[in-house]
Design an enzyme around this catalytic site. Structure first.
Site, mmCIF file in Angstrom:
data_model
loop_
_atom_site.group_PDB
_atom_site.id
_atom_site.type_symbol
_atom_site.label_atom_id
_atom_site.label_comp_id
_atom_site.label_asym_id
_atom_site.label_seq_id
_atom_site.Cartn_x
_atom_site.Cartn_y
_atom_site.Cartn_z
ATOM 1 N N GLY A 266 76.241 18.003 43.649
ATOM 2 C CA GLY A 266 77.001 17.934 43.097
ATOM 3 C C GLY A 266 76.734 15.746 42.469
ATOM 4 C CG PHE A 267 74.011 15.277 41.836
ATOM 5 C CD1 PHE A 267 72.982 14.911 42.330
ATOM 6 C CD2 PHE A 267 74.039 16.759 41.075
ATOM 7 C CE1 PHE A 267 72.762 16.036 42.810
ATOM 8 C CE2 PHE A 267 72.905 17.529 41.020
ATOM 9 C CZ PHE A 267 72.182 16.830 41.916
ATOM 10 N N GLY A 494 73.310 21.446 48.971
ATOM 11 C CA GLY A 494 72.145 22.013 48.831
ATOM 12 C C GLY A 494 70.824 20.206 49.865
ATOM 13 C CE LYS A 660 59.231 22.113 54.903
ATOM 14 N NZ LYS A 660 59.301 24.375 55.700
ATOM 15 C CB THR A 661 65.910 19.071 53.793
ATOM 16 O OG1 THR A 661 66.094 18.395 55.204
ATOM 17 C CG2 THR A 661 66.154 20.038 54.599
ATOM 18 N N GLY A 728 72.360 7.788 56.671
ATOM 19 C CA GLY A 728 71.959 9.040 55.463
ATOM 20 C C GLY A 728 71.136 8.653 54.216
ATOM 21 C CD GLU A 731 75.869 8.299 47.217
ATOM 22 O OE1 GLU A 731 75.628 7.838 47.008
ATOM 23 O OE2 GLU A 731 76.203 8.235 48.816
HETATM 24 MO MO1 MOS Z 1 77.894 10.644 46.291
HETATM 25 S S1 MOS Z 1 78.022 9.715 44.290
HETATM 26 O O1 MOS Z 1 79.354 9.011 46.872
HETATM 27 O O2 MOS Z 1 78.099 11.944 46.055
#
Ligand code: MOS
Length: 764
Positions: A266-267, A494, A660-661, A728, A731
């Site tokens: 998605g990104f 993903g 790993k993820t 998180g 990013e």
């Molecule tokens: Mo991220 S650019 O907040 O899916």
């Protein structure tokens, strides 16, 4: 002081600190490199994506796009399309049922999700080149595509604002950027800059970029009568899509179900609802059959927004000791006339370096283009390119090692807000990265190393991303057989969400992984926020943590109904979950399994659901993740070609739930950063407002041959103010990456490239 900030201050003062989560140290399941639970289904084709649901009477839709940037439709000729074989309907502004306006995504915590407020097909007005003007529904995708090619549109063209450079002249200054005050002004940065002995004052430019998730945007819509709707959508935000569709089609939220169990990347591009989603739903209403609308790769560039271009100024001043005396970060980005998103490039400068004179401010200009949107680390990725390039420039001016320069300016408290850091191990991240990379072997001189025709250089840059949390809900059902079902509407695109949260729930409930089932990706489940801003892991973790507490209290109440229960008289604090039940902390052999408690009460299950509150902790503390990106670049002196030879990323991102993820997330971010620095650029024709390279053949994402061995390390130090001590991590990997490359290219060649991408023409 405004009323709002007084209220905020009072809330922050009286909001109790949560205790450090004792699971921050847990290592039975959390922290283990467990294979992703959805991996086998995905590689064997058993995981259905949004365009893969085999429905009876399914039809296929295709969109026709505007070829002008601004004006209106004079006429649209659909006769040939209507008469083409297999066509069921051709829907245009002349015959489309009315929809309410798309509710525009806003950062104020609402569940509105539209990426663009244009009510396409309910208007003859055109506001970008690429705007959908018609939907063709046919028996097969190929027939829909063919018929779409037969549509002819005549336009009344108006002059469009499509030049970022020209529009900059009338950019506006929003009072807030993503709910933060836009301007930060401490001391007098301009006069400190003017007075400084060592300074840098430069402009840095980043181009437009587009997300290119492997899974194309796709929606499948199924109406059940006029009032009930089921939608399979490639989405980072099923609740947002549900609520937006309910508003647009005047439905009860309860009657709309959006499913997105598997998403192929998605990104940020799938974080909003783009026009094809409502048009698919509209088409299904018109043809009274299920409709699948999968955008082509080109369609993704036309109808879905990408990243804004940016033009940024960074000015830095320092004394001989390298201590910053001024930091200025200003600049302009673009948004569209159909949305309002000033990408937050100034965020890193608020939190990274200590200086008495700080000035931060950004402006935004409105263009007649597709709406811009979030793209992995919106703001931080492009902001760190400018800021971290400038720091590198300053390091050479001062003749101080670039790592050392950053460490000398590590602040004690947040430079913009003055608040304490919840957790900051910036120095340790640099030290670990420098050691793993072998930074001490680097020559301080530029153009110092060559290998045949290749100049070799090493660069470094800081990575930064805020640690966000949003309110989220989760439900836990403990079954009489001792297995648990955990539910939240979160998205798995993903990154490993399903695996990490199953690990978390199993650890917290004292169960094995196989005794826990996690359900997600469905708007009928307890409501989770957008999978964006790297917030999801921590947001849902807190909901699961609190739901577990509630569940245990209810289990203790049940247990107490039998005075002979070993848990009679025990409070939540007296027990811990282990071996499938609750056992006393002081006497670990004393306790009962969940199965035993439920059996005695003759219950088949017990359930607890919780919705978490506002993230007051982020008002009280400066919460962020930090890192250092080290790279080695080789630049061919004859062709100007840049190859990345080596990469070490070192990150301070709280507790790592699954190495790993997690490592894959860092790799993905860094690889996307390599694309951002070297190969990716959305080519935009300002004369027509048209994107000229809407395909993977011409929009170059890095391929395997472009990517070196990447090493990603993490400190794995828990943040005492987050559930599981986690942050998180989706990013931060892209942040700092482009600057590390630009800095390595400079070290190799002596050429400073301040406008991305670093293509070979700029180096010759
Ligand atoms: Mo991220 S650019 O907040 O899916």
């Amino acid at each position: 002081m405004s009323i709002l900030s007084k209220v905020t201050e009072a809330i922050v003062k009286f909001a109790p600190d949560r205790d450090r989560d004792e699971l921050s140290e847990a290592d039975r399941i959390v922290g283990k490199p467990i294979d992703r639970l959805d991996g086998v289904d995905k590689v064997t084709g058993h995981a259905p994506f949004s365009a893969e649901y085999p429905l009876e009477h399914l039809t296929h839709a295709c969109l026709a796009y505007s070829t002008i940037a601004k004006g209106s439709i004079k006429s649209i000729d659909i006769k040939a399309a209507q008469n083409a074989p297999g066509v069921i309907a051709v829907i245009t502004h002349e015959n489309a049922p009315k929809m309410k306006d798309p509710p525009l995504f806003s950062p104020n915590g609402s569940t509105d999700a539209a990426g663009s407020k244009a009510n396409v097909l309910n208007t003859d007005e055109i506001s970008w080149n690429g705007q959908p003007l018609a939907v063709v529904v046919a028996e097969t995708l190929e027939r829909a595509e063919h018929a779409t090619s037969l549509i002819r549109v005549a336009y009344r063209q108006e002059s469009a604002e499509t030049s970022f450079d020209k529009a900059k002249a009338h950019a506006v200054k929003p009072p807030e950027i993503m709910r933060e005050p836009n301007e930060v002004a401490h001391g007098n940065a301009e006069s400190a800059l003017a007075a400084a002995e060592f300074k840098i004052d430069q402009f840095y430019q980043t181009p437009r970029y587009n997300h290119n998730a492997i899974e194309l945007h796709a929606t499948t819509a199924v109406w059940n009568g006029d009032k009930k709707l089921t939608v399979y959508d490639a989405s980072q935000y099923v609740i947002g899509v549900r609520d937006s569709l309910a508003k647009m089609f005047s439905l009860d939220k309860k009657d709309v179900r959006v499913l997105s169990p598997f998403v192929g990347g998605g990104f940020g591009g799938k974080g909003s609802m783009w026009p094809h989603v409502q048009l698919c739903v509209l088409a299904a209403k018109v043809v009274k059959r299920p409709v699948r609308l999968m955008l082509s790769r080109e369609g993704t560039f036309r109808a879905v927004g990408g990243r804004t271009p940016s033009d940024q100024r960074v000015a830095l001043a320092a004394g001989k000791d390298g201590k910053l005396t001024a930091l200025i970060h200003t600049g302009v980005t673009a948004t569209s006339n159909n949305n309002d998103f000033a990408e937050q490039f100034s965020f890193p400068a608020r939190h990274l370096y200590s200086t008495e004179n700080l000035f931060i401010s950004q402006t935004v200009t409105h263009l007649d283009t597709v709406a811009n949107t979030f793209m992995r680390a919106p703001g931080e990725s492009i902001g760190t390119f400018a800021l971290e390039s400038a720091l590198d420039e300053l390091a050479y001016k001062l003749d101080i090692d670039p790592v050392e320069l950053r460490l000398r300016n590590d602040p004690e408290t947040d430079p913009a807000k003055g608040t304490e850091f919840s957790s900051r191990h910036f120095k340790e991240a640099y030290q670990l990265g420098a050691e793993k990379f072998g930074w001490q072997n680097r020559s301080p001189k530029v153009r110092a190393t060559r290998d045949g025709h290749w100049w070799i250089g090493q660069g470094v840059a800081t990575a930064f991303y805020p640690a966000y949390r949003l309110p989220a809900a989760a439900r836990i059902r403990m079954n009489a057989d001792g297995t648990a079902l955990v539910q939240s509407s979160v998205q798995e695109m993903g990154m490993g969400t399903a695996t990490a949260q199953t690990q978390h729930a199993a650890e917290r409930l004292g169960l094995s992984m196989s005794a826990v089932r996690f359900e997600y990706g469905d708007s009928d489940l307890p409501q989770a926020p957008v999978a964006g801003g790297s917030n999801q892991t921590v947001s849902v973790a807190l909901a699961i943590q609190q739901a577990t507490g509630k569940l245990f209290n209810e289990l203790l109440t049940l247990a107490k109904q039998d005075p002979k229960s070993p848990l009679a008289g025990a409070h939540l604090d007296d027990v811990r979950a282990i071996n499938g039940g609750l056992f006393r902390r002081d006497k670990p052999d004393i306790g009962e399994t969940y199965a035993a408690i439920l059996a005695r009460s003759q219950k088949s299950f017990i359930e607890a659901e919780v919705e978490t509150g506002m993230p007051f902790e982020s008002m009280k503390y400066s919460m962020g993740s930090y890192g250092a990106q080290f790279c080695e670049a080789r630049v061919n002196e004859q062709t100007g070609e840049v190859r990345i030879a080596r990469w070490v990323g070192s990150f301070d991102t709280g507790r790592i739930l699954n190495p790993k993820t997690a490592r894959s997330q860092f790799y993905g971010g860094i690889i996307m950063g390599i694309g951002m620095a070297l190969t990716e650029e959305t080519l935009f024709d300002e004369r027509t407002g048209k994107i000229m390279n809407p395909s993977l053949a011409e929009y170059h994402v890095p391929v395997n041959a472009d990517v070196p061995r990447i090493e990603a390390y993490f400190l794995d130090i828990p943040d005492p103010h987050t559930p599981l001590g986690a942050h998180g991590i989706g990013e931060i990997g892209i942040t700092g990456a482009a600057a590390a490359i630009a800095n390595a290219v400079y070290h190799a060649t002596g050429k400073r490239i301040r406008n991305l991408p670093i293509t070979l023409d700029k180096l010759l």
